[in-house]
Design a protein around this motif. Structure first.
Motif, PDB file in Angstrom:
ATOM      1  N   ILE A 100       0.848  -1.194   0.000  1.00 25.13           N
ATOM      2  CA  ILE A 100       0.000   0.000   0.000  1.00 25.13           C
ATOM      3  C   ILE A 100       0.885   1.245   0.000  1.00 25.13           C
ATOM      4  CG2 ILE A 100      -1.694   1.308   1.352  1.00 25.13           C
ATOM      5  CD1 ILE A 100      -2.856  -1.398   2.249  1.00 25.13           C
ATOM      6  N   ASP A 101       1.956   1.210   0.804  1.00 28.97           N
ATOM      7  CA  ASP A 101       2.878   2.352   0.851  1.00 28.97           C
ATOM      8  C   ASP A 101       3.574   2.550  -0.498  1.00 28.97           C
ATOM      9  OD1 ASP A 101       2.143   2.642   3.440  1.00 28.97           O
ATOM     10  OD2 ASP A 101       3.926   1.682   4.299  1.00 28.97           O
ATOM     11  N   GLU A 102       4.020   1.451  -1.073  1.00 28.04           N
ATOM     12  CA  GLU A 102       4.675   1.549  -2.377  1.00 28.04           C
ATOM     13  C   GLU A 102       3.718   2.132  -3.423  1.00 28.04           C
ATOM     14  OE1 GLU A 102       7.867  -2.196  -2.255  1.00 28.04           O
ATOM     15  OE2 GLU A 102       6.342  -2.100  -3.827  1.00 28.04           O
ATOM     16  N   ALA A 103       2.491   1.638  -3.400  1.00 27.94           N
ATOM     17  CA  ALA A 103       1.500   2.101  -4.374  1.00 27.94           C
ATOM     18  C   ALA A 103       1.265   3.600  -4.206  1.00 27.94           C
ATOM     19  CB  ALA A 103       0.197   1.319  -4.225  1.00 27.94           C
ATOM     20  N   LYS A 104       1.173   4.039  -2.949  1.00 27.89           N
ATOM     21  CA  LYS A 104       0.949   5.476  -2.706  1.00 27.89           C
ATOM     22  C   LYS A 104       2.105   6.296  -3.251  1.00 27.89           C
ATOM     23  CE  LYS A 104      -2.113   5.530   1.297  1.00 27.89           C
ATOM     24  NZ  LYS A 104      -2.151   5.566   2.778  1.00 27.89           N
ATOM     25  N   MET A 105       3.309   5.791  -3.031  1.00 29.28           N
ATOM     26  CA  MET A 105       4.494   6.503  -3.528  1.00 29.28           C
ATOM     27  C   MET A 105       4.454   6.562  -5.055  1.00 29.28           C
ATOM     28  SD  MET A 105       7.705   5.927  -4.963  1.00 29.28           S
ATOM     29  CE  MET A 105       8.206   4.228  -4.592  1.00 29.28           C
ATOM     30  N   LEU A 106       4.161   5.426  -5.681  1.00 35.40           N
ATOM     31  CA  LEU A 106       4.139   5.376  -7.150  1.00 35.40           C
ATOM     32  C   LEU A 106       3.037   6.265  -7.729  1.00 35.40           C
ATOM     33  CD1 LEU A 106       4.697   1.537  -7.529  1.00 35.40           C
ATOM     34  CD2 LEU A 106       6.222   3.285  -8.468  1.00 35.40           C
ATOM     35  N   CYS A 107       1.992   6.443  -6.964  1.00 32.99           N
ATOM     36  CA  CYS A 107       0.850   7.211  -7.456  1.00 32.99           C
ATOM     37  C   CYS A 107       1.028   8.712  -7.317  1.00 32.99           C
ATOM     38  CB  CYS A 107      -0.423   6.797  -6.716  1.00 32.99           C
ATOM     39  SG  CYS A 107      -1.036   5.219  -7.277  1.00 32.99           S
TER      40      CYS A 107
END
Lengths: 397, 397
Positions: free
Chosen positions: B12-19
């Protein structure tokens, strides 16, 4: 149409004859006269294209309208080019139409085409026709070539085609691939260098697209479109089609059936049948019954010969007009009682139990002269069974 | 999104960063978190697709937005898949657009792609990327395969794409072949088995089409679309583009030019540049001038290194903020008087005489500190010529 070409009266007359019952686009019969003159000047035959749908190999009088035109072109020395739609048949038709066409194998296409040609030879001299299959050029088309083809027209133009316009308007889906069908048919006109393409009036858009695509591929003269009316079935209601076998006259129908079906058409349909199915002229001053007999006789004569036409006519006069039972009816021996639906089907009076039910409901089935009122009726004794106006069998126990 | 998959906080953290700055379709960052978790469970990297247009090989900061995302995916161990649009480039674009794209040869495509990758390597690790050319699968596509592709969507759906809708509405032509471009791009996602495709927000339709076409080809999971905003040029008016070189920051710009151009952006553009061009966060409480210098410094540092960033910053402070002339300016010796337009062009201060005229009209050209008012002005003596805010030359006779 170039103005400078002097057109001889001979070609104007030929064009008028060829145009009987047909519409020529553009420029009407003078457009055709121009083509005839030009081909004559260039000392070559016109290339007259017809595309065949090998998914539907059952031919009937409806098909004869366009085939008779092909024959007329042949008689004038022109080159008929028949194109089996192998490429598209092998793809199938994924459109939103109610009747979806299945994809056919190469073998099925060839078999259907063979049957198609056999039936066509009732009208056209197949040996003198050039027979091609668009799979030969379409299947080998490359990616780049297909894109080139797709550049030849616009989305807006495609959406002017009646059925596309209607479906788009109504929110019914049109697959992008469907835009390719008219383009492929049009490309066939490039491949075979067609001077004129024949088709039903429902082919107007596709045949004119052939002109655009020929222009896109650098042709200097574009094909003419010869549009022929679709004829109604013997009930005069909808387009003649195998879907309604009782109103459809097949080349394979017996002389008797053919004659009888023709006698059953509504009077209003006679002029159209005369115009499109024969070389005779309809005479409105004649007694309609006599005029219809003349039509039926002529068509049976064309496809079955003079003798069969006479026999069919005599039979009709005896059976229907004098309301008596013909003498040479089929005899069938039964060992046990049989349901009327099964028996009608077994005798080949009907194609399906549904048709048998409708026939009974319409009062068209009689046993020993009495109407059969129920679909549960059992035939359990000898007697004459009548199905419809012209079918009889002698049942023997 | 399947409900049963438990998604770890890490993803979830990675996705937020990528987004950051991006839109993910469907399902937003949780859709991406799901993909990340799934790939992790399957012990494989995500396949992250980007299509490149080899007809336009000049990269600028506008391109870096999507390239920075690719790098983030790489840093997390995922597989970047770059697709050179060779198939379409070699066909050209026959559309009714104002800028029509010419067809390129195979060699031109390869040369452009090479230059593209060189520039890209400023951001992305090209060696670790999978580099493909869609000519490899599209050019070998057969007739039947192309028709299969064309069955994957409908005309109505195509006409929902903004530009198609607009042109259709306005009666401007859309060639049928144009329907193939989104289909081909979508098919690329089938060919490379993309899990996610990146593109500008103007690619929304095409990227979502990739999902439909993957479904048509039997995929069970469909790619996500990651949409990234297009950034405006340094004037804040229109999309950054080489068409307006004075508002476009190329990777090949000198550190000084890059810094200076970044300092010229309107304040309102800062948050967007921070968000999309750097990893830094915009601080609205800072003095705007300081905040802009921090932005310019950071971007020059990213592409040119710390030293060049410092020099560019010092230079800018000296020249623009202290209004003094830098010391290391170019000297040019003239033998005869020269027209100001010709000289500006010769010095490379402008790309065209049109740009020179605009610069003079805007009061941006000075000779020995005096504004040059006329395009007929002759430079006939030694002195310092200034063009725009940051360009100087010492003229010597």
């Amino acid at each position: 149409m170039a103005e400078e070409l002097k057109i001889e009266q001979k070609f104007i007359d030929e064009a008028k004859m060829l145009c009987r019952g047909a519409e020529i686009l553009p420029d009407g019969f003078m457009g055709l006269a121009y083509k005839l003159q030009k081909a004559h000047n260039e000392n070559r035959p016109l290339r007259v294209k017809l595309g065949l749908d090998p998914t539907r190999p059952d031919l009937h009088l409806g098909h004869s309208v366009v085939m008779r035109k092909l024959k007329q072109f042949q008689d004038l020395g022109h080159q008929v080019v028949l194109i089996v739609g192998g490429a598209t048949a092998m793809v199938g038709d994924p459109s939103g139409k109610s009747e979806t066409r299945p994809a056919l194998s190469k073998e099925q296409v060839e078999e259907n085409a063979k049957s198609y040609f056999e039936q066509m030879s009732n009208v056209v001299d197949i040996k003198r026709a050039e027979v091609t299959n668009n799979a030969d050029w379409l299947h080998s088309m490359s990616f780049v070539e297909m894109l080139k083809l797709a550049t030849s027209t616009t989305v807006a133009k495609m959406l002017t085609r009646d059925d596309f316009a209607k479906r788009y308007e109504e929110g019914r889906p049109i697959s992008v691939v469907e835009f390719f069908y008219p383009l492929m048919q049009a490309y066939d006109s490039v491949a075979v260098k067609a001077d004129i393409e024949l088709g039903g009036t429902d082919q107007r858009f596709n045949l004119l697209m052939g002109r655009d695509v020929q222009a896109h591929y650098g042709f200097e003269d574009f094909q003419l479109a010869m549009l022929l009316p679709l004829i109604e079935g013997t009930d005069g209601q909808v387009k003649m089609s195998k879907t309604y076998p009782e109103h459809c006259i097949s080349f394979t129908d017996s002389p008797k059936d053919m004659y009888g079906k023709l006698m059953s058409i509504p009077d209003e349909l006679m002029p159209k049948y005369y115009l499109l199915l024969t070389d005779l002229d309809f005479n409105k001053d004649n007694n309609p019954r006599d005029e219809k007999m003349r039509l039926a006789y002529e068509i049976v004569r064309m496809y079955k010969g003079e003798d069969d036409a006479k026999t069919a006519q005599n039979d009709f006069v005896n059976v229907v007009q004098k309301k008596c039972i013909p003498e040479d009816i089929e005899e069938i021996k039964l060992d046990e009682p049989q349901n009327i639906l099964d028996l009608l089907l077994k005798l080949g009076f009907v194609q399906s139990k549904g048709e048998a039910r409708r026939l009974i409901a319409g009062g068209g089935v009689k046993f020993e002269g009495e109407k059969v009122a129920s679909t549960d009726f059992l035939i359990d004794k000898s007697g004459v069974l009548q199905g419809g106006k012209r079918k009889y069998a002698k049942i023997i126990f």
